[in-house]
Scaffold this motif. Sequence first.
Motif, mmCIF file in Angstrom:
data_model
loop_
_atom_site.group_PDB
_atom_site.id
_atom_site.type_symbol
_atom_site.label_atom_id
_atom_site.label_comp_id
_atom_site.label_asym_id
_atom_site.label_seq_id
_atom_site.Cartn_x
_atom_site.Cartn_y
_atom_site.Cartn_z
ATOM 1 N N ILE A 1 0.843 -1.195 0.000
ATOM 2 C CA ILE A 1 0.000 0.000 0.000
ATOM 3 C C ILE A 1 0.880 1.248 0.000
ATOM 4 C CG2 ILE A 1 -1.875 -1.178 1.219
ATOM 5 C CD1 ILE A 1 -0.999 0.354 3.750
ATOM 6 N N PRO A 2 0.380 2.379 -0.509
ATOM 7 C CA PRO A 2 1.153 3.623 -0.467
ATOM 8 C C PRO A 2 1.255 4.164 0.965
ATOM 9 C CG PRO A 2 -0.634 3.742 -2.076
ATOM 10 C CD PRO A 2 -0.891 2.545 -1.228
ATOM 11 N N VAL A 3 2.381 4.771 1.269
ATOM 12 C CA VAL A 3 2.561 5.382 2.590
ATOM 13 C C VAL A 3 1.565 6.522 2.793
ATOM 14 C CG1 VAL A 3 4.182 6.698 4.011
ATOM 15 C CG2 VAL A 3 4.979 4.687 2.770
ATOM 16 N N SER A 4 1.179 7.186 1.711
ATOM 17 C CA SER A 4 0.227 8.303 1.815
ATOM 18 C C SER A 4 -1.141 7.857 2.323
ATOM 19 C CB SER A 4 0.074 9.000 0.462
ATOM 20 O OG SER A 4 -0.423 8.087 -0.515
ATOM 21 N N SER A 5 -1.436 6.563 2.247
ATOM 22 C CA SER A 5 -2.730 6.053 2.706
ATOM 23 C C SER A 5 -2.772 5.833 4.214
ATOM 24 C CB SER A 5 -3.052 4.726 2.007
ATOM 25 O OG SER A 5 -3.183 4.902 0.617
ATOM 26 N N ILE A 6 -1.613 5.813 4.844
ATOM 27 C CA ILE A 6 -1.544 5.428 6.251
ATOM 28 C C ILE A 6 -1.908 6.612 7.150
ATOM 29 C CG2 ILE A 6 -0.007 4.578 8.067
ATOM 30 C CD1 ILE A 6 1.578 3.157 5.886
ATOM 31 N N VAL A 7 -2.697 6.322 8.194
ATOM 32 C CA VAL A 7 -3.150 7.361 9.113
ATOM 33 C C VAL A 7 -3.152 6.786 10.527
ATOM 34 C CG1 VAL A 7 -5.584 6.748 8.853
ATOM 35 C CG2 VAL A 7 -4.976 9.072 9.531
ATOM 36 N N GLU A 8 -2.990 7.649 11.502
ATOM 37 C CA GLU A 8 -3.124 7.253 12.904
ATOM 38 C C GLU A 8 -4.450 7.775 13.447
ATOM 39 O OE1 GLU A 8 0.082 8.320 15.408
ATOM 40 O OE2 GLU A 8 1.588 7.173 14.305
ATOM 41 N N LYS A 9 -5.117 6.945 14.261
ATOM 42 C CA LYS A 9 -6.402 7.350 14.824
ATOM 43 C C LYS A 9 -6.469 6.906 16.278
ATOM 44 C CE LYS A 9 -11.397 6.905 14.211
ATOM 45 N NZ LYS A 9 -12.487 6.234 13.485
ATOM 46 N N GLU A 10 -7.104 7.751 17.097
ATOM 47 C CA GLU A 10 -7.186 7.484 18.536
ATOM 48 C C GLU A 10 -8.535 6.854 18.881
ATOM 49 O OE1 GLU A 10 -7.206 10.708 21.581
ATOM 50 O OE2 GLU A 10 -5.176 9.978 21.991
ATOM 51 N N ASN B 1 -14.670 0.538 0.407
ATOM 52 C CA ASN B 1 -15.513 -0.447 -0.286
ATOM 53 C C ASN B 1 -17.002 -0.121 -0.184
ATOM 54 O OD1 ASN B 1 -13.216 -1.858 -0.915
ATOM 55 N ND2 ASN B 1 -13.490 -3.450 0.627
ATOM 56 N N LYS B 2 -17.412 0.446 0.954
ATOM 57 C CA LYS B 2 -18.832 0.705 1.197
ATOM 58 C C LYS B 2 -19.270 2.114 0.809
ATOM 59 C CE LYS B 2 -18.898 -2.549 5.088
ATOM 60 N NZ LYS B 2 -19.147 -2.703 6.548
ATOM 61 N N GLY B 3 -18.365 2.878 0.192
ATOM 62 C CA GLY B 3 -18.726 4.215 -0.253
ATOM 63 C C GLY B 3 -18.438 5.307 0.750
ATOM 64 N N TYR B 4 -17.908 4.940 1.917
ATOM 65 C CA TYR B 4 -17.523 5.948 2.898
ATOM 66 C C TYR B 4 -16.190 5.538 3.526
ATOM 67 C CZ TYR B 4 -19.407 2.567 6.280
ATOM 68 O OH TYR B 4 -19.656 1.429 7.006
ATOM 69 N N ALA B 5 -15.553 6.493 4.213
ATOM 70 C CA ALA B 5 -14.230 6.265 4.796
ATOM 71 C C ALA B 5 -14.360 5.435 6.065
ATOM 72 C CB ALA B 5 -13.539 7.595 5.090
ATOM 73 N N ASP B 6 -13.971 4.178 5.984
ATOM 74 C CA ASP B 6 -14.104 3.227 7.094
ATOM 75 C C ASP B 6 -12.702 2.824 7.546
ATOM 76 O OD1 ASP B 6 -15.016 1.394 8.920
ATOM 77 O OD2 ASP B 6 -15.372 -0.182 7.425
ATOM 78 N N PHE B 7 -12.319 3.189 8.760
ATOM 79 C CA PHE B 7 -10.974 2.916 9.260
ATOM 80 C C PHE B 7 -10.749 1.412 9.407
ATOM 81 C CE2 PHE B 7 -7.840 2.170 12.564
ATOM 82 C CZ PHE B 7 -6.821 3.045 12.227
ATOM 83 N N ASP C 1 -13.263 10.518 9.180
ATOM 84 C CA ASP C 1 -14.050 9.325 9.468
ATOM 85 C C ASP C 1 -15.469 9.442 8.900
ATOM 86 O OD1 ASP C 1 -12.051 7.994 10.910
ATOM 87 O OD2 ASP C 1 -12.484 9.193 12.671
ATOM 88 N N ASP C 2 -15.894 8.387 8.216
ATOM 89 C CA ASP C 2 -17.267 8.240 7.695
ATOM 90 C C ASP C 2 -17.618 9.219 6.597
ATOM 91 O OD1 ASP C 2 -17.734 6.155 9.510
ATOM 92 O OD2 ASP C 2 -18.349 7.571 11.071
ATOM 93 N N ASP C 3 -16.618 9.942 6.046
ATOM 94 C CA ASP C 3 -16.884 10.784 4.874
ATOM 95 C C ASP C 3 -17.327 9.920 3.699
ATOM 96 O OD1 ASP C 3 -16.270 13.095 6.170
ATOM 97 O OD2 ASP C 3 -14.366 13.458 5.181
ATOM 98 N N PHE C 4 -18.290 10.420 2.927
ATOM 99 C CA PHE C 4 -18.655 9.740 1.690
ATOM 100 C C PHE C 4 -17.558 9.967 0.665
ATOM 101 C CE2 PHE C 4 -22.874 10.146 3.660
ATOM 102 C CZ PHE C 4 -23.322 8.837 3.507
#
Length: 469
Positions: free
Chosen positions: A326-335, A420-426, A464-467
């Motif tokens: 995967i690209p490094v640009s895709s990686i994110v940290e979340k609390e 996959n579901k049309g929204y940003a799912d961590f 999070d959860d953005d379409f």
Amino acid sequence: MRTANDQNKVVSYNQYRKRSKAGRMNVGLLVFAVIFIYIVVYIFLFVRSDKIAGYEVREGSLAVSNSYRALAVREEALFYAETSGYVNYYVREGERTGVGNIVYSIDENQHVHNSDYAGDTGHSLSDHELEELRGMIGQFQNSMADNEFSRVYRFENTLEGTLLKYENYTLLDDLASLNGLSGRDGLHISSASKTGIVAYYVDGYEGCTVDDIQNTMFDESTYEKTILYNNAIVEPEDPVYKLTRKDTWNLVIQLNEFARAQLADKSRVRITFPDSDTTSLADFYILQRPDGVYGVMTLYDSMQTYVSDRFINIEIETEEERGLKIPVSSIVEKEFFMIPKEYIIKGGRRGKEGINRRTYDEKGNMTGEFIEVTIYATTDEECYVDKSTLRIGDIIMRNDSPDSYTITKSGTLIGVYNMNKGYADFRQISILYQNSEYAIVKSNTPYGLIAYDRIVLDASTVSDDDFVY
């Protein structure tokens, strides 16, 4: 026979039907107008909005590299001044010179820079000289790293030496026509007696071989490098330049037990020079010395590029890591909140996972409220749950005991946004290895990724959860 009253009723009924039909038409047009405006606004916002780029996850591999600070060992020969005076160089550092080519002159009276000899017109650069300067500057820009600021000063010296070389050639031509050069008016011309790459510094490592390697030689805090400057005053037996005759050279690194085990079965390695983003193949062997273990690489190229450097950053490829790429640009940290596993229950109409949060009714009586939560990762004792439905200080209860737990603990996960579901799912990821562009992560992990999942290419463009469609 109809009476006048009957006729009035017929007229009133017809008028009522016309008004009702007109009303229905007006409502229909209004609904149609609202829908039309909605579609136009939606299309406008869609066209104007930033498109969320996706990336399809595939199986892949990356070469695993370890970074080292290597000591360069070359066959170097020093050359010394035979008289005193001002030294002027005519070969750029890192340039190859041949037998009989003029390398430097020593001017006892500084006539080389005397305007009576050289004139006051200055030196105009030729097309060839300008092209050489552009090439030097372009190469430096492409190889310059933010953490290598000291290279700016070395490049400044190299650039200054090149410009003085052009000037000195012009002055030398002028002097040739006036004085017949060497021996006239204290001007001494020195030509190369051997072929090699020229360097203008001394550091005490000249003459050192691989067999002389010691642990103290890698201590850069005590390393001293003396630059031999153009137009400086020299005395007899002062070093004026050095030549590296062979393109074959060595890089030596210190090895700990882990690195030694990794490289134990290697006889040839691939080296990357991160400063210039170039690679080279080298023969390799391990050298056991009383004061440590060293890795010795023999190279047959790239020496000319690094002739001005004694210590060089390198990376050695040791193995290949496979997994999901995967690209490094895709990686994110979340609390997330961290909740003990025993407080996770199933409830609600759909039997989903959640928690039982303590609440109070209108009369002040304690009761429980089922809150559905999404679990993003687990440890042996705890679950990572999203913060969107809970707050710090919330008290949750167990169904099978009177125990309660106050939510205070947080933890961070590394992951990507699945689309996959049309929204940003961590989704959590487990990184096996990464470089500056790509990462290799484990496949088929709980709460993780699988091949052919689509993820957000740039995690900074969504929340999070953005379409995303």
